[in-house]
Design an enzyme around this catalytic site. Structure first.
Site, PDB file in Angstrom:
ATOM      1  N   MET A  28       0.851  -1.196   0.000  1.00 40.75           N
ATOM      2  CA  MET A  28       0.000   0.000   0.000  1.00 40.75           C
ATOM      3  C   MET A  28       0.883   1.241   0.000  1.00 40.75           C
ATOM      4  O   MET A  28       0.422   2.331   0.378  1.00 40.75           O
ATOM      5  CB  MET A  28      -0.932  -0.007   1.216  1.00 40.75           C
ATOM      6  CG  MET A  28      -1.887  -1.207   1.179  1.00 40.75           C
ATOM      7  SD  MET A  28      -3.430  -0.956   2.096  1.00 40.75           S
ATOM      8  CE  MET A  28      -2.805  -0.676   3.722  1.00 40.75           C
ATOM      9  N   GLY A  29       2.131   1.094  -0.430  1.00 39.38           N
ATOM     10  CA  GLY A  29       3.031   2.243  -0.488  1.00 39.38           C
ATOM     11  C   GLY A  29       3.551   2.628   0.887  1.00 39.38           C
ATOM     12  O   GLY A  29       3.519   1.825   1.820  1.00 39.38           O
ATOM     13  N   LEU A  31       6.653   3.077   1.572  1.00 39.77           N
ATOM     14  CA  LEU A  31       7.570   1.939   1.637  1.00 39.77           C
ATOM     15  C   LEU A  31       8.666   2.152   2.673  1.00 39.77           C
ATOM     16  O   LEU A  31       9.162   3.256   2.863  1.00 39.77           O
ATOM     17  CB  LEU A  31       8.203   1.716   0.256  1.00 39.77           C
ATOM     18  CG  LEU A  31       7.190   1.484  -0.873  1.00 39.77           C
ATOM     19  CD1 LEU A  31       7.917   1.314  -2.204  1.00 39.77           C
ATOM     20  CD2 LEU A  31       6.300   0.278  -0.597  1.00 39.77           C
ATOM     21  N   GLU A  33      11.991  -0.351   4.918  1.00 33.55           N
ATOM     22  CA  GLU A  33      12.942  -1.458   4.720  1.00 33.55           C
ATOM     23  C   GLU A  33      12.250  -2.824   4.652  1.00 33.55           C
ATOM     24  O   GLU A  33      12.748  -3.742   4.005  1.00 33.55           O
ATOM     25  CB  GLU A  33      13.992  -1.476   5.841  1.00 33.55           C
ATOM     26  CG  GLU A  33      14.982  -0.321   5.796  1.00 33.55           C
ATOM     27  CD  GLU A  33      15.847  -0.340   4.525  1.00 33.55           C
ATOM     28  OE1 GLU A  33      16.197  -1.432   4.053  1.00 33.55           O
ATOM     29  OE2 GLU A  33      16.141   0.752   4.012  1.00 33.55           O
ATOM     30  N   HIS A  35       9.349  -3.515   3.243  1.00 32.72           N
ATOM     31  CA  HIS A  35       8.919  -3.715   1.847  1.00 32.72           C
ATOM     32  C   HIS A  35      10.130  -4.014   0.964  1.00 32.72           C
ATOM     33  O   HIS A  35      10.071  -4.860   0.065  1.00 32.72           O
ATOM     34  CB  HIS A  35       8.233  -2.457   1.304  1.00 32.72           C
ATOM     35  CG  HIS A  35       6.961  -2.095   2.005  1.00 32.72           C
ATOM     36  ND1 HIS A  35       6.837  -0.988   2.801  1.00 32.72           N
ATOM     37  CD2 HIS A  35       5.738  -2.707   1.999  1.00 32.72           C
ATOM     38  CE1 HIS A  35       5.597  -0.917   3.269  1.00 32.72           C
ATOM     39  NE2 HIS A  35       4.910  -1.941   2.802  1.00 32.72           N
ATOM     40  N   ASP A 148       2.603  -9.190   8.920  1.00 31.59           N
ATOM     41  CA  ASP A 148       1.141  -9.353   8.882  1.00 31.59           C
ATOM     42  C   ASP A 148       0.840 -10.852   8.849  1.00 31.59           C
ATOM     43  O   ASP A 148       0.402 -11.401   7.836  1.00 31.59           O
ATOM     44  CB  ASP A 148       0.565  -8.642   7.649  1.00 31.59           C
ATOM     45  CG  ASP A 148       0.737  -7.139   7.757  1.00 31.59           C
ATOM     46  OD1 ASP A 148       0.181  -6.540   8.679  1.00 31.59           O
ATOM     47  OD2 ASP A 148       1.462  -6.562   6.922  1.00 31.59           O
ATOM     48  N   GLN A 151      -2.602 -12.094   7.897  1.00 33.37           N
ATOM     49  CA  GLN A 151      -2.846 -11.820   6.472  1.00 33.37           C
ATOM     50  C   GLN A 151      -2.222 -12.925   5.609  1.00 33.37           C
ATOM     51  O   GLN A 151      -2.832 -13.387   4.632  1.00 33.37           O
ATOM     52  CB  GLN A 151      -2.251 -10.464   6.100  1.00 33.37           C
ATOM     53  CG  GLN A 151      -2.188 -10.188   4.607  1.00 33.37           C
ATOM     54  CD  GLN A 151      -1.837  -8.752   4.304  1.00 33.37           C
ATOM     55  OE1 GLN A 151      -2.681  -7.879   4.382  1.00 33.37           O
ATOM     56  NE2 GLN A 151      -0.589  -8.482   3.949  1.00 33.37           N
ATOM     57  N   MET A 182       9.039  -2.809  11.613  1.00 37.66           N
ATOM     58  CA  MET A 182       8.791  -1.714  10.670  1.00 37.66           C
ATOM     59  C   MET A 182       7.356  -1.783  10.155  1.00 37.66           C
ATOM     60  O   MET A 182       6.846  -2.861   9.853  1.00 37.66           O
ATOM     61  CB  MET A 182       9.777  -1.793   9.515  1.00 37.66           C
ATOM     62  CG  MET A 182      11.161  -1.434   9.986  1.00 37.66           C
ATOM     63  SD  MET A 182      12.205  -0.939   8.639  1.00 37.66           S
ATOM     64  CE  MET A 182      13.737  -0.707   9.542  1.00 37.66           C
ATOM     65  N   SER A 184       4.336   0.991   8.031  1.00 33.28           N
ATOM     66  CA  SER A 184       4.021   2.323   7.496  1.00 33.28           C
ATOM     67  C   SER A 184       3.319   3.159   8.557  1.00 33.28           C
ATOM     68  O   SER A 184       3.368   4.380   8.533  1.00 33.28           O
ATOM     69  CB  SER A 184       3.133   2.206   6.264  1.00 33.28           C
ATOM     70  OG  SER A 184       3.757   1.362   5.324  1.00 33.28           O
TER      71      SER A 184
END
Ligand code: PAF
Length: 284
Positions: A28-29, A31, A33, A35, A148, A151, A182, A184
């Site tokens: 989901m952007g 971003l 480390e 990601h 996640d 998920q 980490m 977002s």
């Protein structure tokens, strides 16, 4: 940059026609480390990588942070350029959910507990968008972060139950030097709350010590110790702290090494208006 489903599918078909494998990193952007570790894994395991950047409205409830979710697209594109310049897919909401869109993917079992209790629409929103992205991207391997954890369980179950032809790769949680996973959403934290947030990974380390060193088998004692670590002298409240079967996500009361070769510890906690999750898999 690709912006339509047709462009993404054509790009992927071209790679496959050239005999190349495609790795897919859905994001989901905003971003970080974490990601980039997924992009690195995709670059290593596949010939071509595509990263999607799409803040998916379907996985946010009306009272959640969809509108305030960070969207630093220009910076994300810059960061991706220096991370091997993968192809990037940035669809609009109208491209993903055109007028009249009326489908929803519901995964039972693993989507019900934990996040499912606190965010009832979340996982159907995730499963719906991920299936759409998989169908559009036609990737060989899709990369997700262990951060996640639930998920990942939902996506794996969807892929298996609905025969989606993609392999799922899971990459380890990337942590800040003080242990905070980490995310977002960490950028929502004030300096004081960011300082306090170290208690989350500390509580997982405490749970791991109790299980692996002290051989504590009663989950209620482990959860009590985690809650004490998280809440003592902080502004945190705990949504849940639990020990579960790492595959079914069934919550355990007793940790029995004869019945389980591993367990997963899952937690979610709120500080101010920010909600953070973390987890650890413990081999028994
Ligand atoms: O993990 C995320 O960032 C999102 O849930 C995902 C998988 C990109 C779906 O919107």
């Amino acid at each position: 940059m690709l912006t339509t489903i047709d462009e993404l599918r054509n790009w992927s078909n071209e790679q496959h026609a050239a005999g190349l494998t495609v790795g897919f990193v859905p994001t989901m952007g905003a971003l970080h480390e974490g990601h980039l570790s997924l992009v690195k894994a995709a670059n290593e395991r596949c010939d071509k990588t595509v990263v999607s950047v799409f803040v998916n409205p379907a996985q946010f409830a009306p009272n959640e942070d969809f509108h305030k979710y960070p969207r630093p697209l220009e910076n994300d594109l810059k960061v991706l350029k220096s991370a091997g310049a993968p192809e990037v897919f940035v669809p609009s909401v109208a491209e993903m959910y055109p007028d009249g869109f009326d489908a929803s993917v519901h995964i039972g079992g693993v989507s019900q507990p934990f996040e499912g209790q606190f965010r009832p629409v979340h996982f159907s929103g995730v499963a719906t968008v991920v299936l759409k992205l998989f169908n559009a991207g036609q990737a060989d391997i899709a990369f997700f972060g262990q951060k996640d954890y639930q998920q990942v369980c939902v996506v794996r179950k969807m892929v298996s139950d609905l025969n989606v032809p993609v392999k799922i790769a899971v990459c380890p949680i990337v942590r800040e030097p003080d242990g905070l996973a980490m995310s977002s959403r960490n950028r929502y934290l004030s300096a004081e709350h960011r300082r306090q947030a170290v208690v989350l990974s500390r509580s997982l380390a405490e749970a791991e010590r109790l299980i692996s060193v002290k051989k504590e088998q009663k989950v209620k004692n482990i959860v009590a110790a985690m809650t004490k670590t998280i809440c003592t002298d902080t502004d945190f409240t705990v949504d849940y702290a639990a020990v579960a079967d790492p595959e079914t996500l069934r919550e355990l009361d007793i940790i029995d090494p004869l019945k389980h070769s591993a367990v997963v510890i899952l937690l979610a906690a709120k500080i101010g208006t920010t909600r953070l999750i973390d987890n650890a898999v413990i081999e028994l």
